[in-house]
Structure formats: structure tokens, C-alpha cells
Write an enzyme that holds these catalytic residues in place. Structure first.
Site, PDB file in Angstrom:
ATOM      1  N   HIS A  82       0.830  -1.200   0.000  1.00  0.00           N
ATOM      2  CA  HIS A  82       0.000   0.000   0.000  1.00  0.00           C
ATOM      3  C   HIS A  82       0.869   1.256   0.000  1.00  0.00           C
ATOM      4  CE1 HIS A  82       1.102   0.681   4.196  1.00  0.00           C
ATOM      5  NE2 HIS A  82       0.911  -0.617   4.380  1.00  0.00           N
ATOM      6  N   GLY A  83       0.291   2.370  -0.356  1.00  0.00           N
ATOM      7  CA  GLY A  83       1.017   3.635  -0.365  1.00  0.00           C
ATOM      8  C   GLY A  83       1.150   4.241   1.021  1.00  0.00           C
TER       9      GLY A  83
END
Length: 487
Positions: A82-83
Site C-alpha cells: 500500500h502507499g
């Protein structure tokens, strides 16, 4: 020399030494002079371990590593973290008060107590950054670990770059027969999937594209969540004799602790928790706002950041990588999935999964990527300055591993594969400048493809399955016993 002269000489030397010691006590020094506010390079931001900004790490969009003469990319398999995210629940509950207390004490040390060192002190501009710092009240427990705006951008821009590089693979409108997406059960991975899809198909595209549902026990994307042996190893790494804890007791780390404390004007050493609080908010803020200065990054020199990075690398190395002998086995399902999908000329052309840093580290271990000749240990910090295992470069926010299948004009080996880590080609000694023959890929990873993953994963019928069985048995016995006692 007469006896009187010798005595006078000794007394003189003693007085000089005493004077030096007194001067040092009155004018403490800790480390090299460094002013974060005046450093436009801020290269230490690339050494923030798993909280490093992806924008500082990923490969160049102008790189030509993906271009292979007489070969056309035909399929892409992606495993992505995920970012950039917000802190977790515990941090949001603890950090605001802890940081406010530290901030007030540091400013008081400089402004009133006058306990700051003469050499290695914070510059006036950095102190002004601290004076103006306030916790963002929008960051509340309600949004713990949520993807940030920068995190959305991380994945959206990644998708656009991948589409540009591998136009032959992505140059199709969305079709369930061509694209497969899946994410874990968390807001940050679901939002990362949506951002990636938006980068591929345009604004709001996620409204009509659904990811595959996650199974109850997701051994593909979160195998460590369902493995007692993995948890036991994490507990082992908390023991006093672990490499991480030995490093925390080492001369180099204790000196770093002392230097940071002295630099901030404290006449005693701050605790590990206090150092961690400042280290974490520095990294979060730098990752959230790439072009801004984080006041808390100013409290560390570049050398101190390198040591804090190594501390974290020791933890990840023995938790998810080559320091844990069962780590690669946990990736059995993921490696199988990759080989199965890349081995087919039909099926989906894009397979993209959104997961967490532990899965990326485990998968890289199964591939045999970024392995050092020597293990990371508490006592070899200096020898490992140029190590391959560096979580800052391997698993920053939005870290990703892409395996790309190429169809080539080679009559002997028409199918090739290039592995890309964070948009840079991985170099294996069994490939030609990153280009791997498919037959060799199959041979290298047949340990997983020919295995029964249910048996290999988490020890199979070994210690961890026995642990599960034994734990279940104890639970049943205790339940029966409690029931009998309540009669």
C-alpha cells in the site's frame, strides 16, 4: 630534571587535564554540526526504512531497462505494498502528548536552561521549525492507518508509469478476462487498489471495477497472519539475545542515544520510546509532504539516521527475511501463483495484488533477491554499510515487485522474464542483465511449484501445525473444565 621540577611538571599536567575536563563538562559536544533547514539535499530521507517515501526510491520513468530487442511484453504479475499511510491506533493515542512534551523540553533546554552543546547543537532555523510544530488534529483514531493523499498518488502514478512502459500489456479497456485485482482486508490496501485502477483507466474507474474477494485465511497475501511459528519467531526476536536487542545494548547504539539526547540539550539519555516517537513522526511527515521540512527530522544528524535505519533492518531481517529460516516457505502460495500465471499464454494479462511490507520481504526472500554474503548482526554495522538488505530501498511505502513475461523471437527460449523491484530490474546471476529464460525461472522455483504448499507453508505437519493442534486441544480441555466447575 630535579625532583622539584618533576613534581611541578606533574602538577601542571594534572591541572591542564582537569581544566580540559571542566571545559568539556561546561561545553558538551555530541556530534557533527548539521542544520536540516539549510540542507536542500536531505539525502537521509532515503534511509527511513519502511516509512521511506516511494517517490525518493523508485526507478526512473526514463529508464530503458524494460525494452528488450526482439521481445514484446505479454503479461505482468504485480505484488504491491500500500502507499503512504497515517499512523496506527496506538501511535495516534500516544504520539501527540509525547511529542508535545519533548518539544517543550527541547525548547526549554535551548532557551532557558542553556544546556545545549557548543558543538553539534541544533541551528536556530531548526529550532524555529520545532516552535511552529503542532499535531494535525485531523489525524484521529477514526482514521488510523488510512491511506493518505500522497499514498493515493503513489499508486496512481505507479499505474501510469507501468502503463507507459508496458503498453502492449495495458493497452486494453477493462475486461475481467484481461485484468485481475485483489487486496487484503484493510482500508489502505483497498484504497491503493482503487488508486492503481484510476491510474490505469481514468478518474473514478474504481466505481465499476471490483477486486476479487479475499478468502478467510489469505495465505497468498498475508500468510504470516495465520502462522503460529511466525508469531513465535517474532517473540524470539524480542528476547535479550536477539541481534536487535544486542544492537540496542551495543556501544554504537548507546553512543547514538547519548548523542541525540545531548544534541537536544538533555543531561540524561532519552528513552528508546522517546527516540522512536521523534523518529516515527519525522518519517511520517516527510512521506506525507515531500516538499516540506519535517521539524522532527531536524533532531537527527545523517549519521544518526543511518544507525536508526540499521536497527530497523535488523528487526525485519530476522522477522521476514534471510535471518528467519522459514521465511521463504511462507511465500509458497505467492510464488506458485506467479509461476502459474506467467506460465500461461492465456488468462489475465495483468494480475495485481495489494498487500503489506512483510509479504514483499518474504516474497523477495523466496526469490533469492538482494541476499548479502554475510548476515546482518549486531556487531557488523560498519561492515554492512553497502548491504543489499536495506528496507528503505526494498520496502518503502508503495514498494512493488513486478514479474513481466516477454514473448521473444528466440527459437530456443521464446519466453523470457524480467523481475522489477520498485521499477528497477533485479539482477540475478542466473539471468543475462536481468533477462531470465523461462525454463530457468521454472527450475529455480520448482521447490515451490512442485511442493504441496499446505505442507510447506508454516511448517506443514511440523512444529507449527503441532502448535495449532496442541493449542486447539488445550482450548477444548479448558472449555470443558470451566463448564464443569460452573455446574
Amino acid at each position: 630534571m630535579t625532583r622539584a621540577c618533576r613534581l611541578l611538571w606533574i602538577v601542571s599536567i594534572t591541572l591542564c587535564l582537569a581544566a580540559v575536563q571542566l571545559a568539556q563538562a561546561q561545553n558538551p559536544r555530541c556530534c557533527e554540526d548539521y542544520c536540516y533547514s539549510r540542507d536542500h539535499d536531505r539525502s537521509q530521507a532515503k534511509r527511513f526504512a519502511t516509512k521511506t517515501s516511494y517517490e525518493l526510491i523508485h526507478g526512473s520513468s526514463s529508464s530503458r531497462e524494460h525494452i528488450v530487442p526482439n521481445c514484446i511484453p505479454s503479461k505482468l504479475w504485480l505484488l504491491s505494498r500500500h502507499g503512504t499511510r497515517l499512523p496506527g491506533k496506538k501511535d495516534i493515542q500516544v504520539l501527540p502528548q509525547a511529542l508535545n512534551n519533548l518539544r517543550e523540553s527541547i525548547l526549554d533546554n535551548y532557551d532557558n536552561r542553556r544546556t545545549a552543546p557548543d558543538i553539534g547543537r541544533m541551528c536556530a532555523d531548526d529550532l524555529d521549525l520545532l516552535r511552529s510544530w503542532r499535531w494535525d488534529r485531523n489525524i484521529s483514531v477514526e482514521y488510523e492507518s488510512f491511506l493518505t493523499d500522497q499514498g493515493w498518488s503513489d499508486l496512481k502514478l505507479l499505474a501510469r508509469r507501468e502503463k507507459d512502459r508496458f503498453n502492449e500489456v495495458f493497452n486494453w479497456p477493462y475486461d475481467k478476462q484481461r485484468y485481475l485485482f485483489r487486496h487484503t482486508k484493510s482500508q489502505r490496501t483497498e484504497a491503493s487498489f482503487k488508486a492503481f485502477v484510476e491510474g490505469l483507466f481514468g478518474d473514478g474507474a474504481y466505481n465499476f471495477i471490483n477486486a476479487e474477494p479475499e478468502p478467510t485465511d489469505d495465505t497468498l497475501l498475508k500468510p504470516y497472519d495465520f502462522c503460529p511459528a511466525y508469531d513465535a519467531n517474532k517473540d524470539k526476536n524480542k528476547q535479550p539475545d536477539s541481534e536487535l536487542n544486542k544492537f540496542l545494548r551495543s556501544r554504537i547504539y548507546l553512543q547514538t542515544l547519548s548523542d541525540i539526547s545531548t544534541r537536544l540539550g538533555f543531561r540524561y539519555n532519552l528513552s528508546n520510546d522517546q527516540i522512536e516517537a521523534m523518529w516515527d513522526i519525522c518519517r511520517y511527515e516527510q512521506a506525507w509532504h515531500l516538499q516540506q521540512y519535517s521539524p522532527w527530522c531536524s533532531v537527527f544528524t545523517k549519521n544518526q539516521v543511518n544507525i536508526l535505519e540499521y536497527k530497523e533492518d535488523l528487526r525485519y531481517y530476522y522477522q521476514n527475511s534471510y535471518g528467519y529460516e522459514k521465511s521463504a516457505d511462507l511465500a509458497c502460495y505467492a510464488v506458485n501463483d506467479m509461476v502459474k500465471n506467467l506460465g500461461r499464454s492465456d488468462g489475465q494479462q495483468v494480475i495485481a495484488y495489494f498487500t503489506h511490507e512483510a509479504e514483499i520481504q518474504i516474497f523477495l526472500t523466496a526469490l533469492g533477491a538482494k541476499k548479502d554474503r554475510d548476515s546482518l548482526r549486531a556487531e557488523n554495522y560498519y561492515a554492512m554499510q553497502n548491504r543489499n538488505f536495506r528496507s528503505s530501498e526494498l520496502t518503502p511505502f508503495a514498494a512493488n515487485l513486478a514479474a513481466v513475461r516477454y514473448q521473444c523471437a528466440d527459437p530456443v527460449e521464446p519466453v523470457k522474464v524480467i523481475f522489477f523491484l520498485n521499477e528497477k530490474a533485479l539482477m540475478f546471476d542466473w539471468c543475462r542483465v536481468g533477462l531470465c529464460d523461462w525454463s530457468e525461472v521454472v527450475r529455480r522455483y520448482e521447490r515451490y511449484t512442485k511442493a504441496d504448499c499446505a505442507k510447506m507453508y508454516c511448517g506443514g505437519s511440523g512444529a507449527s501445525s503441532w502448535t495449532l493442534c496442541w493449542t486447539t486441544m488445550i482450548g477444548i480441555v479448558l472449555t470443558i473444565a470451566v463448564g464443569l466447575l460452573q455446574r
